[in-house]
Scaffold this active site. Structure first.
Site, PDB file in Angstrom:
ATOM      1  N   GLY A  41       0.810  -1.205   0.000  1.00 37.56           N
ATOM      2  CA  GLY A  41       0.000   0.000   0.000  1.00 37.56           C
ATOM      3  C   GLY A  41       0.843   1.253   0.000  1.00 37.56           C
ATOM      4  O   GLY A  41       2.065   1.200   0.178  1.00 37.56           O
ATOM      5  N   PRO A  42       0.191   2.411  -0.194  1.00 36.45           N
ATOM      6  CA  PRO A  42       0.917   3.681  -0.207  1.00 36.45           C
ATOM      7  C   PRO A  42       1.560   3.962   1.147  1.00 36.45           C
ATOM      8  O   PRO A  42       1.188   3.366   2.165  1.00 36.45           O
ATOM      9  CB  PRO A  42      -0.180   4.718  -0.525  1.00 36.45           C
ATOM     10  N   GLY A  59       2.328   5.497   4.720  1.00 37.76           N
ATOM     11  CA  GLY A  59       1.531   6.119   5.767  1.00 37.76           C
ATOM     12  C   GLY A  59       0.160   5.516   5.984  1.00 37.76           C
ATOM     13  O   GLY A  59      -0.648   6.079   6.722  1.00 37.76           O
ATOM     14  N   GLU A  78      -8.232  33.259  -9.722  1.00 39.67           N
ATOM     15  CA  GLU A  78      -8.880  32.396  -8.720  1.00 39.67           C
ATOM     16  C   GLU A  78     -10.395  32.527  -8.786  1.00 39.67           C
ATOM     17  O   GLU A  78     -11.114  31.540  -8.568  1.00 39.67           O
ATOM     18  CB  GLU A  78      -8.365  32.749  -7.326  1.00 39.67           C
ATOM     19  N   ASP A 109      -2.051  24.505 -13.619  1.00 40.29           N
ATOM     20  CA  ASP A 109      -3.340  24.127 -14.210  1.00 40.29           C
ATOM     21  C   ASP A 109      -3.132  23.393 -15.525  1.00 40.29           C
ATOM     22  O   ASP A 109      -3.770  22.369 -15.790  1.00 40.29           O
ATOM     23  CB  ASP A 109      -4.194  25.378 -14.453  1.00 40.29           C
TER      24      ASP A 109
END
Length: 653
Positions: A229-230, A232, A453, A527
């Site tokens: 798993g990832p 943490g 924004e 973006d």
């Protein structure tokens, strides 16, 4: 028992031997010679000869003469030399005379003996000074000391008796043993979430406690379980819980503990580890970060560190399921990179179970929050479900860090308890970075950032599948000059319309700059990077392009294509065109949406320039209620309605 019996006995230290040797050498030099000596001149020597005050003369190493006086003459020199020796040591004054030529010295004595009728004994004495001998051997002693020091360092500080004992323990296992003397206090109750993973490892624990329950039906104990798993997500914590629940000897170590600069050490440590585990059978071995030694073996015959790692892996394969290995030892391993592990290590019979420990979902995050919030002093306005909603994609380690950051933030503000706003500020701090209010930004740049924004916020508010807005700010934070926080829905599958709406909302920042200023800036770099990756994934991975068709060029095995592409140049050109068309279509769509709502876009940007930070309520005042409510927005609306009802009931009462 008395306190004296409870005091721990001092452990043997190899440096005590060195201290004892130095003390012996010093004692020889300080107390070995209890006589004092004084150099005399030739005239003084001849005067002593004439007065017959010399008892005997010792010629030391044919270099100088030691003159021993008679008892009567000793009293003359005793007072003069008393200060040169220790007060408790017996004194016997000795005079030394450097005669130069030995032949002339002997002639002088013989001449005076005949002349004054002297009875002087002349002796020849060959002496060796221990200290001088040690000085001669000093280079060899230094080399030996450096060698012992390097052996201790290279052996990793393994315990062993005496200096250099670690050299013989370098092939021993470095695993830390937890048994009845040293128990692990972590249990499954301390592991929040991970329901499926806990069921898998619970069965292993149950097998070790009650093997008859399974063996009566002909079942066999699984050889091992691999936690994947990832980072943490709680793989190591789950292994600690297994150690706490099993009640059997538990050996814990990391994959890098097998790696050493000496050839054959890794394989030796594997053998020693399984030998210790077999002696304490039934037992569990936990190897964290097993990819350090379990990487796939290459076909090349290159020697060196890679060859040593392969030897270690070969020994591990043999010990786990080799010829004649029927001991009751279970291996639990954890890794973030299961794709690079050797296939022979992954097969059934070695790691029978592969347990995927994924990032926690909404309910699991709530459970993890409840675990980490227990030791904290919390305010009355805290809602755990709301915090779980605000932290999509957070791992267990991230949530633990968030709780600690919130406590530090509340303490920094001088609060007596941690309220809901501290947690929200901590989320912003972890996700976006530290605020940089002192960063100098011109008015023109600030206006550009505000409209950028505001464009994101406006488009996401108007699009059905875009993530709902939480907060927008133009205060620089981390590496960004402005930021917008959204609350994405946790979807198991994503449809084409949902991805297109997200791309449109992402491109709306640059579209707003184009509409208002008729210019574009470099502020949309992140973006553009995001939408380019999304569009490429839609076309070449998920098969969501009609022109390319239902094809994918994704390799789930993790094998890299290298310098070759799995498609032709014509297909590559078609993929590039489709990616460009997708992005440009959503950019034009964003321009259309913002043009139709230009007045609201301007009002939102003005409010953002005025307040620098705006929230969802500000958008409601400008745009009205959002037509499309997500699950998180429905929960938030329900919580607000409950708060309103409670306030109303309190007023009535």
């Amino acid at each position: 028992m008395s306190k004296e019996n409870n005091q721990p006995k001092p452990k043997f230290n190899s440096y005590w031997i060195y201290a004892a040797i130095i003390a012996v050498i010093l004692s020889f030099n300080l107390f070995g010679n209890t006589t004092t000596s004084t150099d005399i001149s030739k005239n003084k020597f001849e005067e002593l000869l004439r007065s017959n005050n010399i008892e005997n003369i010792s010629i030391v190493n044919k270099d100088y003469a030691e003159i021993h006086l008679t008892k009567e003459a000793q009293e003359t020199y005793k007072d003069k030399n008393q200060d040169n020796i220790l007060p408790w040591a017996p004194t016997k004054p000795v005079l030394t005379y450097n005669f130069g030529s030995l032949e002339n010295f002997e002639n002088l004595i013989n001449k005076n003996k005949e002349k004054y009728n002297l009875t002087i004994d002349l002796k020849f004495d060959n002496r060796t000074d221990l200290f001088d001998s040690l000085i001669g051997f000093l280079p060899f002693i230094v080399i030996l000391g450096i060698w012992i020091f390097m052996m201790r360092r290279m052996s990793g500080g393994a315990s062993g008796g005496g200096a250099g004992g670690q050299i013989f323990n370098i092939g021993k296992s470095k695993a830390k043993l937890f048994d009845e003397k040293q128990k692990v206090k972590v249990s499954f109750k301390d592991v929040a979430g991970l329901v499926g993973a806990k069921e898998e490892v619970q069965e292993i624990v149950d097998f070790l406690k009650n093997p008859e329950k399974y063996t009566n039906l002909g079942g066999k104990i699984p050889k091992g379980a691999l936690l994947v798993g990832p980072p943490g997500t709680g793989k190591t914590l789950l292994a600690k819980a297994v150690a706490g629940e099993a009640g059997v000897p538990f050996f814990s170590l990391s994959g890098s503990d097998f790696v050493e600069m000496f050839v054959g050490v890794g394989a030796s440590r594997v053998r020693d580890l399984f030998k210790q585990a077999a002696q304490k059978s039934p037992s569990i071995i936990f190897i964290d970060e097993i990819d350090a030694i379990g990487r796939a073996r290459g076909k090349s015959n290159m020697t060196g560190g890679n060859d040593e790692r392969e030897n270690t892996l070969n020994q591990l394969l043999t010990e786990m399921d080799g010829f004649g290995t029927d001991v009751n030892v279970i291996v639990i391993a954890a890794t973030n990179r299961a794709d690079v592990l050797d296939k022979a290590l992954m097969r059934a019979g070695r790691f029978d179970r592969q347990i995927y420990v994924d990032l926690p979902d909404l309910n699991e995050r709530s459970a993890i929050f409840n675990v980490h919030l227990k030791p904290l002093k919390l305010g009355t306005d805290l809602n755990v479900d709301f915090l779980a909603q605000q932290t999509p994609g957070f791992s267990g380690a991230d949530i633990a860090n968030l709780c600690n950051e919130a406590a530090l933030m509340a303490a920094r503000k001088g609060k007596e308890s941690i309220d809901n706003q501290d947690f929200l500020d901590s989320v912003d701090r972890i996700v976006g970075g530290l605020e940089k209010k002192n960063k100098i930004i011109s008015a023109k740049e600030k206006k550009t950032i505000a409209y950028h924004e505001a464009g994101h916020a406006t488009a996401s508010w108007m699009l059905e599948h875009a993530a709902p807005l939480v907060k927008v700010t133009i205060v620089p934070r981390g590496q960004s000059l402005g930021a917008a926080w959204y609350l994405p829905e946790e979807r198991m599958i994503v449809q084409t319309e949902q991805m297109l709406d997200e791309m449109c909302a992402t491109l709306a920042g640059r579209a707003a700059e184009k509409i208002i200023f008729n210019k574009i800036s470099t502020g949309a770099l992140s973006d553009l990077e995001k939408v380019t990756k999304q569009a490429r994934a839609m076309v070449s991975i998920y098969g969501l392009s009609e022109k390319v068709g239902n094809l994918t060029y994704y390799d789930s095995s993790g094998q890299e294509y290298g310098f070759t592409k799995p498609y032709s140049e014509t297909t590559a050109k078609l993929i590039d065109e489709e990616i460009s068309n997708l992005i440009e279509a959503q950019y034009q769509r964003a321009i259309t949406i913002l043009t139709e709502n230009k007045d609201k876009l301007t009002a939102l940007a003005d409010r953002l320039l005025e307040k620098e930070v705006i929230f969802k309520d500000d958008l409601v005042k400008i745009f009205g209620e959002r037509a499309f409510l997500s699950e998180s927005e429905k929960l938030e609306k329900k919580l607000k309605e409950q708060e309103t009802e409670e306030e109303t009931s309190e007023v009535k009462s």
